[in-house]
Design a protein around this motif. Structure first.
Motif, PDB file in Angstrom:
ATOM      1  N   PRO A  29       7.903   9.159   7.508  1.00 52.36           N
ATOM      2  CA  PRO A  29       6.610  10.140   6.942  1.00 52.36           C
ATOM      3  C   PRO A  29       6.698  11.179   8.097  1.00 52.36           C
ATOM      4  O   PRO A  29       6.983  10.976   9.161  1.00 52.36           O
ATOM      5  CB  PRO A  29       5.609   8.987   6.954  1.00 52.36           C
ATOM      6  CG  PRO A  29       5.756   8.019   8.067  1.00 52.36           C
ATOM      7  CD  PRO A  29       7.308   7.973   7.708  1.00 52.36           C
ATOM      8  N   ILE A  78     -10.489   2.605   4.151  1.00 52.50           N
ATOM      9  CA  ILE A  78     -10.057   1.190   4.652  1.00 52.50           C
ATOM     10  C   ILE A  78     -10.851   1.265   6.021  1.00 52.50           C
ATOM     11  O   ILE A  78     -10.652   2.128   6.778  1.00 52.50           O
ATOM     12  CB  ILE A  78      -8.635   1.107   4.692  1.00 52.50           C
ATOM     13  CG1 ILE A  78      -8.024   0.978   3.323  1.00 52.50           C
ATOM     14  CG2 ILE A  78      -8.540  -0.428   5.364  1.00 52.50           C
ATOM     15  CD1 ILE A  78      -6.565   1.009   3.339  1.00 52.50           C
ATOM     16  N   SER A 113      -9.329   4.452   7.462  1.00 52.83           N
ATOM     17  CA  SER A 113      -8.199   5.390   6.887  1.00 52.83           C
ATOM     18  C   SER A 113      -8.752   5.689   5.396  1.00 52.83           C
ATOM     19  O   SER A 113      -9.707   5.201   4.747  1.00 52.83           O
ATOM     20  CB  SER A 113      -6.885   4.464   6.539  1.00 52.83           C
ATOM     21  OG  SER A 113      -6.581   3.797   7.669  1.00 52.83           O
ATOM     22  N   ARG A 156       0.866  -1.270   0.064  1.00 56.40           N
ATOM     23  CA  ARG A 156       0.043  -0.036   0.164  1.00 56.40           C
ATOM     24  C   ARG A 156       0.961   1.193   0.002  1.00 56.40           C
ATOM     25  O   ARG A 156       2.048   1.169   0.176  1.00 56.40           O
ATOM     26  CB  ARG A 156      -0.940   0.012   1.343  1.00 56.40           C
ATOM     27  CG  ARG A 156      -0.328  -0.245   2.577  1.00 56.40           C
ATOM     28  CD  ARG A 156      -1.327   0.092   3.685  1.00 56.40           C
ATOM     29  NE  ARG A 156      -2.196  -0.834   3.341  1.00 56.40           N
ATOM     30  CZ  ARG A 156      -3.187  -1.255   4.405  1.00 56.40           C
ATOM     31  NH1 ARG A 156      -2.905  -1.046   5.706  1.00 56.40           N
ATOM     32  NH2 ARG A 156      -4.079  -2.131   3.998  1.00 56.40           N
ATOM     33  N   ALA A 157       0.087   2.402  -0.292  1.00 50.05           N
ATOM     34  CA  ALA A 157       0.838   3.577  -0.319  1.00 50.05           C
ATOM     35  C   ALA A 157       1.654   3.818   0.972  1.00 50.05           C
ATOM     36  O   ALA A 157       1.236   3.484   2.037  1.00 50.05           O
ATOM     37  CB  ALA A 157      -0.180   4.719  -0.617  1.00 50.05           C
ATOM     38  N   GLY A 158       2.575   4.570   1.086  1.00 46.23           N
ATOM     39  CA  GLY A 158       3.226   4.738   2.252  1.00 46.23           C
ATOM     40  C   GLY A 158       4.867   5.361   1.685  1.00 46.23           C
ATOM     41  O   GLY A 158       5.103   5.139   0.632  1.00 46.23           O
ATOM     42  N   CYS A 159       5.479   5.509   2.672  1.00 44.69           N
ATOM     43  CA  CYS A 159       6.901   5.907   2.705  1.00 44.69           C
ATOM     44  C   CYS A 159       7.799   5.744   3.898  1.00 44.69           C
ATOM     45  O   CYS A 159       7.447   5.676   5.063  1.00 44.69           O
ATOM     46  CB  CYS A 159       7.101   7.400   2.098  1.00 44.69           C
ATOM     47  SG  CYS A 159       6.016   8.515   3.329  1.00 44.69           S
ATOM     48  N   ASN A 161      -1.954   9.172   4.062  1.00 47.31           N
ATOM     49  CA  ASN A 161      -3.002   8.868   4.395  1.00 47.31           C
ATOM     50  C   ASN A 161      -3.745   9.684   5.580  1.00 47.31           C
ATOM     51  O   ASN A 161      -2.813  10.376   6.550  1.00 47.31           O
ATOM     52  CB  ASN A 161      -2.920   7.345   4.724  1.00 47.31           C
ATOM     53  CG  ASN A 161      -2.354   6.902   5.649  1.00 47.31           C
ATOM     54  OD1 ASN A 161      -2.434   7.381   6.871  1.00 47.31           O
ATOM     55  ND2 ASN A 161      -0.932   6.263   5.599  1.00 47.31           N
ATOM     56  N   THR A 204      -5.883   8.536   8.948  1.00 49.08           N
ATOM     57  CA  THR A 204      -6.073   7.452   9.595  1.00 49.08           C
ATOM     58  C   THR A 204      -6.465   7.908  11.282  1.00 49.08           C
ATOM     59  O   THR A 204      -5.880   8.350  11.786  1.00 49.08           O
ATOM     60  CB  THR A 204      -4.932   6.446   9.889  1.00 49.08           C
ATOM     61  OG1 THR A 204      -4.576   6.132   8.542  1.00 49.08           O
ATOM     62  CG2 THR A 204      -5.261   5.196  10.640  1.00 49.08           C
ATOM     63  N   GLN A 242      -9.317   0.999  12.972  1.00 45.29           N
ATOM     64  CA  GLN A 242      -8.965   2.079  12.387  1.00 45.29           C
ATOM     65  C   GLN A 242      -9.724   2.204  11.096  1.00 45.29           C
ATOM     66  O   GLN A 242     -10.050   1.443  10.170  1.00 45.29           O
ATOM     67  CB  GLN A 242      -7.460   1.955  12.221  1.00 45.29           C
ATOM     68  CG  GLN A 242      -6.834   1.010  11.182  1.00 45.29           C
ATOM     69  CD  GLN A 242      -5.341   1.590  11.031  1.00 45.29           C
ATOM     70  OE1 GLN A 242      -4.535   1.715  11.987  1.00 45.29           O
ATOM     71  NE2 GLN A 242      -4.727   1.038   9.889  1.00 45.29           N
TER      72      GLN A 242
HETATM   73  C1  LIG Z   1      -0.198   5.714   6.564  1.00 45.71           C
HETATM   74  O1  LIG Z   1       1.053   6.121   6.319  1.00 45.71           O
HETATM   75  C2  LIG Z   1       2.102   5.574   7.130  1.00 45.71           C
HETATM   76  C3  LIG Z   1       3.459   6.341   6.747  1.00 45.71           C
HETATM   77  O2  LIG Z   1       3.686   5.975   5.345  1.00 45.71           O
HETATM   78  C4  LIG Z   1       2.033   3.983   6.823  1.00 45.71           C
HETATM   79  O3  LIG Z   1       3.026   3.765   7.674  1.00 45.71           O
HETATM   80  C5  LIG Z   1       0.756   3.366   7.042  1.00 45.71           C
HETATM   81  O4  LIG Z   1       0.692   2.178   6.884  1.00 45.71           O
HETATM   82  C6  LIG Z   1      -0.330   4.230   6.174  1.00 45.71           C
HETATM   83  N1  LIG Z   1      -1.449   3.493   6.604  1.00 45.71           N
HETATM   84  C7  LIG Z   1      -2.222   2.891   5.788  1.00 45.71           C
HETATM   85  C8  LIG Z   1      -3.829   2.603   5.998  1.00 45.71           C
HETATM   86  O5  LIG Z   1      -2.065   3.170   4.498  1.00 45.71           O
END
Ligand SMILES: *[C@@H]1O[C@H](CO)[C@@H](O)[C@H](O)[C@H]1NC(C)=O
Length: 182
Positions: free
Chosen positions: A30, A174, A124, A24-27, A113, A115, A122
């Motif tokens: 953050p 989500i 999101s 999933r999206a993320g980095c 995101n 959340t 949760q």
């Molecule tokens: C929200 O972003 C954080 C930082 O990138 C990440 O760790 C987390 O998994 C993300 N949550 C969702 C639900 O994508």
């Protein structure tokens, strides 16, 4: 008594990026902003994450996606257990309270995101596209609520996550079991 208690609002670089198997999206690293909403002494966490790499990019105009339809699917990416109905209900209550004092929408940048979490549950909104997206709190409550209703007990088999994906795949809403909660 219902009150909004803004306990802290901070921008901090997360000390550690949690390992995730989820595609999933993320980095890494953050930028995280955290607010708390008090529902009769129950503190619901509102967290917004931005990815540093996208924060410095020049971007196009923010797209408002309030009311945009999405399609529900269920998975167990968040573990083996669903969240409890009560914990998800507390998030809906927090949104209602927050809405009495705050703007009706929020903006999430690409790969970031918003959340909201309480104990096992949760909700999101995840920006999986390339533009800043504006989304409404009432839609987050309703859409995540429906995503949960489509996937959590009494619906069988057990799932830990209900996902609602936009047709153009620019965002996911989500409802999920909070990672690391029991
Ligand atoms: C929200 O972003 C954080 C930082 O990138 C990440 O760790 C987390 O998994 C993300 N949550 C969702 C639900 O994508």
């Amino acid at each position: 008594m219902l009150s909004l208690k803004n306990l802290c609002f901070l921008a901090a670089v997360a000390a550690s990026a949690s390992a995730s198997i989820l595609p999933r999206a993320g980095c890494d690293n953050p930028i995280v902003e955290t607010d708390w909403v008090d529902v009769n002494g129950n503190l619901v966490k509102f967290e917004t994450t931005h990815c540093p790499s996208t924060a410095i990019q020049a971007r196009t105009n923010t797209l408002n996606v309030c009311g945009v339809a999405c399609t529900n699917t269920c998975n167990s990416d968040a573990g083996t257990l669903p969240p409890t109905t009560e914990d998800c209900g507390m998030i809906k209550n927090a949104i209602t309270i927050f809405q009495q004092h705050s703007p009706p929408s929020f903006v999430v940048s690409p790969s970031g995101n918003k959340t909201l979490s309480f104990k096992t549950c949760q909700f999101s909104f995840v920006n999986t596209g390339t533009s800043d997206l504006e989304y409404c709190y009432t839609d987050l409550s309703a859409t995540a609520g429906r995503a949960g209703s489509a996937c959590f007990p009494p619906v069988m088999p057990l799932h830990s996550e209900g996902l609602c994906t936009a047709a153009d795949r620019s965002f996911n809403v989500i409802a999920a079991h909070t990672p690391g909660s029991s």
